[in-house]
Design a protein around this motif. Structure first.
Motif, PDB file in Angstrom:
ATOM      1  N   THR A  72       0.861  -1.180   0.000  1.00 37.04           N
ATOM      2  CA  THR A  72       0.000   0.000   0.000  1.00 37.04           C
ATOM      3  C   THR A  72       0.896   1.227   0.000  1.00 37.04           C
ATOM      4  OG1 THR A  72      -0.171  -0.006   2.423  1.00 37.04           O
ATOM      5  CG2 THR A  72      -1.927  -1.113   1.194  1.00 37.04           C
ATOM      6  N   ALA A  73       0.449   2.263  -0.694  1.00 27.81           N
ATOM      7  CA  ALA A  73       1.218   3.499  -0.776  1.00 27.81           C
ATOM      8  C   ALA A  73       0.293   4.616  -1.227  1.00 27.81           C
ATOM      9  CB  ALA A  73       2.382   3.343  -1.756  1.00 27.81           C
ATOM     10  N   GLU A  74       0.803   5.835  -1.133  1.00 26.43           N
ATOM     11  CA  GLU A  74       0.108   7.012  -1.644  1.00 26.43           C
ATOM     12  C   GLU A  74       1.084   7.794  -2.499  1.00 26.43           C
ATOM     13  OE1 GLU A  74      -1.042   9.019   1.937  1.00 26.43           O
ATOM     14  OE2 GLU A  74      -2.823   7.782   2.187  1.00 26.43           O
ATOM     15  N   PHE A  75       0.553   8.538  -3.464  1.00 28.21           N
ATOM     16  CA  PHE A  75       1.369   9.419  -4.288  1.00 28.21           C
ATOM     17  C   PHE A  75       0.512  10.583  -4.748  1.00 28.21           C
ATOM     18  CE2 PHE A  75      -0.518   6.297  -7.063  1.00 28.21           C
ATOM     19  CZ  PHE A  75      -0.888   7.007  -8.196  1.00 28.21           C
ATOM     20  N   VAL A  84      -3.625  16.123  -6.142  1.00 27.80           N
ATOM     21  CA  VAL A  84      -4.553  15.151  -5.574  1.00 27.80           C
ATOM     22  C   VAL A  84      -3.758  13.955  -5.069  1.00 27.80           C
ATOM     23  CG1 VAL A  84      -6.521  13.643  -6.067  1.00 27.80           C
ATOM     24  CG2 VAL A  84      -6.348  15.872  -7.206  1.00 27.80           C
ATOM     25  N   ARG A  85      -4.079  13.511  -3.845  1.00 32.90           N
ATOM     26  CA  ARG A  85      -3.417  12.343  -3.258  1.00 32.90           C
ATOM     27  C   ARG A  85      -4.159  11.086  -3.702  1.00 32.90           C
ATOM     28  NH1 ARG A  85       0.312  11.612   0.374  1.00 32.90           N
ATOM     29  NH2 ARG A  85       0.289  13.792   0.972  1.00 32.90           N
ATOM     30  N   ILE A  86      -3.416  10.138  -4.279  1.00 28.65           N
ATOM     31  CA  ILE A  86      -3.975   8.880  -4.756  1.00 28.65           C
ATOM     32  C   ILE A  86      -3.487   7.745  -3.856  1.00 28.65           C
ATOM     33  CG2 ILE A  86      -4.102   7.274  -6.712  1.00 28.65           C
ATOM     34  CD1 ILE A  86      -5.377  10.010  -7.303  1.00 28.65           C
ATOM     35  N   SER A  87      -4.395   6.848  -3.469  1.00 28.60           N
ATOM     36  CA  SER A  87      -4.043   5.660  -2.690  1.00 28.60           C
ATOM     37  C   SER A  87      -3.871   4.486  -3.641  1.00 28.60           C
ATOM     38  CB  SER A  87      -5.153   5.330  -1.695  1.00 28.60           C
ATOM     39  OG  SER A  87      -5.314   6.387  -0.787  1.00 28.60           O
ATOM     40  N   LEU A  88      -2.884   3.648  -3.342  1.00 25.28           N
ATOM     41  CA  LEU A  88      -2.543   2.521  -4.188  1.00 25.28           C
ATOM     42  C   LEU A  88      -2.513   1.261  -3.329  1.00 25.28           C
ATOM     43  CD1 LEU A  88      -1.391   1.865  -7.077  1.00 25.28           C
ATOM     44  CD2 LEU A  88       0.867   2.252  -6.110  1.00 25.28           C
ATOM     45  N   THR A  89      -3.171   0.195  -3.791  1.00 21.35           N
ATOM     46  CA  THR A  89      -3.147  -1.097  -3.108  1.00 21.35           C
ATOM     47  C   THR A  89      -2.842  -2.164  -4.145  1.00 21.35           C
ATOM     48  OG1 THR A  89      -4.812  -0.359  -1.520  1.00 21.35           O
ATOM     49  CG2 THR A  89      -4.466  -2.729  -1.696  1.00 21.35           C
ATOM     50  N   LEU A  90      -1.718  -2.872  -3.971  1.00 20.68           N
ATOM     51  CA  LEU A  90      -1.292  -3.903  -4.920  1.00 20.68           C
ATOM     52  C   LEU A  90      -0.930  -5.179  -4.164  1.00 20.68           C
ATOM     53  CD1 LEU A  90       1.028  -1.656  -7.091  1.00 20.68           C
ATOM     54  CD2 LEU A  90      -1.216  -2.536  -7.752  1.00 20.68           C
ATOM     55  N   LYS A  91      -1.434  -6.298  -4.631  1.00 15.44           N
ATOM     56  CA  LYS A  91      -1.157  -7.604  -4.015  1.00 15.44           C
ATOM     57  C   LYS A  91      -0.281  -8.419  -4.955  1.00 15.44           C
ATOM     58  CE  LYS A  91      -3.400 -11.319  -1.536  1.00 15.44           C
ATOM     59  NZ  LYS A  91      -2.524 -11.194  -0.409  1.00 15.44           N
ATOM     60  N   SER A  93       0.669 -11.382  -6.962  1.00 14.00           N
ATOM     61  CA  SER A  93      -0.093 -12.475  -7.560  1.00 14.00           C
ATOM     62  C   SER A  93       0.803 -13.146  -8.597  1.00 14.00           C
ATOM     63  CB  SER A  93      -1.368 -11.933  -8.204  1.00 14.00           C
ATOM     64  OG  SER A  93      -2.094 -12.981  -8.823  1.00 14.00           O
ATOM     65  N   GLY A  94       1.537 -14.147  -8.156  1.00 11.61           N
ATOM     66  CA  GLY A  94       2.504 -14.796  -9.041  1.00 11.61           C
ATOM     67  C   GLY A  94       3.591 -13.810  -9.426  1.00 11.61           C
ATOM     68  N   GLU A  95       3.718 -13.533 -10.726  1.00 15.74           N
ATOM     69  CA  GLU A  95       4.730 -12.598 -11.228  1.00 15.74           C
ATOM     70  C   GLU A  95       4.178 -11.185 -11.394  1.00 15.74           C
ATOM     71  OE1 GLU A  95       8.036 -13.439 -11.845  1.00 15.74           O
ATOM     72  OE2 GLU A  95       7.407 -15.264 -10.813  1.00 15.74           O
ATOM     73  N   LEU A  96       2.971 -10.942 -10.911  1.00 11.61           N
ATOM     74  CA  LEU A  96       2.304  -9.649 -11.104  1.00 11.61           C
ATOM     75  C   LEU A  96       2.036  -8.952  -9.771  1.00 11.61           C
ATOM     76  CD1 LEU A  96      -0.439 -10.785 -13.649  1.00 11.61           C
ATOM     77  CD2 LEU A  96       1.754  -9.705 -14.202  1.00 11.61           C
ATOM     78  N   LEU A  97       1.843  -7.635  -9.860  1.00 14.43           N
ATOM     79  CA  LEU A  97       1.252  -6.854  -8.775  1.00 14.43           C
ATOM     80  C   LEU A  97      -0.136  -6.465  -9.281  1.00 14.43           C
ATOM     81  CD1 LEU A  97       4.178  -4.484  -7.701  1.00 14.43           C
ATOM     82  CD2 LEU A  97       3.317  -6.501  -6.504  1.00 14.43           C
ATOM     83  N   VAL A  98      -1.165  -6.876  -8.571  1.00 11.39           N
ATOM     84  CA  VAL A  98      -2.539  -6.670  -9.017  1.00 11.39           C
ATOM     85  C   VAL A  98      -3.310  -5.929  -7.929  1.00 11.39           C
ATOM     86  CG1 VAL A  98      -4.658  -7.829  -9.741  1.00 11.39           C
ATOM     87  CG2 VAL A  98      -2.443  -8.801 -10.362  1.00 11.39           C
ATOM     88  N   GLY A  99      -4.064  -4.912  -8.343  1.00  9.90           N
ATOM     89  CA  GLY A  99      -4.850  -4.171  -7.367  1.00  9.90           C
ATOM     90  C   GLY A  99      -5.570  -3.004  -7.990  1.00  9.90           C
ATOM     91  N   HIS A 100      -5.544  -1.874  -7.264  1.00  8.38           N
ATOM     92  CA  HIS A 100      -6.274  -0.698  -7.733  1.00  8.38           C
ATOM     93  C   HIS A 100      -5.699   0.576  -7.122  1.00  8.38           C
ATOM     94  CE1 HIS A 100      -8.119  -1.484  -3.833  1.00  8.38           C
ATOM     95  NE2 HIS A 100      -8.455  -0.202  -3.815  1.00  8.38           N
ATOM     96  N   TRP A 101      -6.117   1.699  -7.693  1.00  9.31           N
ATOM     97  CA  TRP A 101      -5.827   3.024  -7.150  1.00  9.31           C
ATOM     98  C   TRP A 101      -7.164   3.669  -6.838  1.00  9.31           C
ATOM     99  CZ3 TRP A 101      -8.282   6.767  -9.821  1.00  9.31           C
ATOM    100  CH2 TRP A 101      -8.594   6.518 -11.165  1.00  9.31           C
ATOM    101  N   GLU A 102      -7.139   4.679  -5.945  1.00 15.85           N
ATOM    102  CA  GLU A 102      -8.369   5.391  -5.601  1.00 15.85           C
ATOM    103  C   GLU A 102      -8.037   6.829  -5.242  1.00 15.85           C
ATOM    104  OE1 GLU A 102     -12.190   5.034  -2.564  1.00 15.85           O
ATOM    105  OE2 GLU A 102     -10.682   3.446  -2.603  1.00 15.85           O
ATOM    106  N   ASP A 103      -8.879   7.759  -5.723  1.00 17.66           N
ATOM    107  CA  ASP A 103      -8.689   9.164  -5.366  1.00 17.66           C
ATOM    108  C   ASP A 103      -9.646   9.524  -4.228  1.00 17.66           C
ATOM    109  OD1 ASP A 103     -11.219   9.836  -6.384  1.00 17.66           O
ATOM    110  OD2 ASP A 103     -10.431  10.850  -8.147  1.00 17.66           O
ATOM    111  N   PRO A 104      -9.477  10.709  -3.625  1.00 18.25           N
ATOM    112  CA  PRO A 104     -10.314  11.082  -2.473  1.00 18.25           C
ATOM    113  C   PRO A 104     -11.807  11.156  -2.795  1.00 18.25           C
ATOM    114  CG  PRO A 104      -8.413  12.532  -2.630  1.00 18.25           C
ATOM    115  CD  PRO A 104      -8.435  11.701  -3.873  1.00 18.25           C
TER     116      PRO A 104
END
Length: 117
Positions: A72-75, A84-91, A93-104
């Motif tokens: 998890t991170a923000e940028f 705008v601060r964006i939140s990032l969540t990546l899990k 998954s094998g050879e990948l990072l899979v997840g999503h970003w979200e804005d306020p």
């Protein structure tokens, strides 16, 4: 021995250091190419995120945590008028990072990144 064998499955021994690339969809804007650069530091990670739309140009990752195979991170991005601060969540998954970003405002997008070789 069992903990050693299962560690990589749960991300405990996973090293995310490197350059990760992928695509996300930004509502009202279209596809956006993402480049995430990670370096291991003090039990977590530092790094930057850049996108092809120019919203993030080597934007520094903040509040970065890597726990149980999830990063998890923000940028910050600049949308043309505001930062705008964006939140990032990546899990992992094998050879990948899979997840999503979200804005306020609740806008979100899926993200799948593969390590650049």
């Amino acid at each position: 021995a069992l903990a050693f064998a299962l560690g990589p499955l749960f991300g405990q021994d996973t090293d995310l250091t490197g350059t990760w690339e992928g695509t996300t969809y930004v509502p009202d804007s279209g596809d956006d190419q993402i480049t995430l650069v990670l370096q291991k530091a003090e039990g977590s990670y530092t790094g930057t995120l850049t996108d092809s739309m120019g919203l993030a140009n080597e934007s520094k990752l903040e509040n970065t945590k890597f726990v149980d195979g999830t990063l998890t991170a923000e940028f910050m991005i600049f949308n043309g008028s505001d930062y705008v601060r964006i939140s990032l969540t990546l899990k992992v998954s094998g050879e990948l990072l899979v997840g999503h970003w979200e804005d306020p405002g609740g806008e979100t997008g899926n993200l799948e990144l593969k390590r650049k070789v």
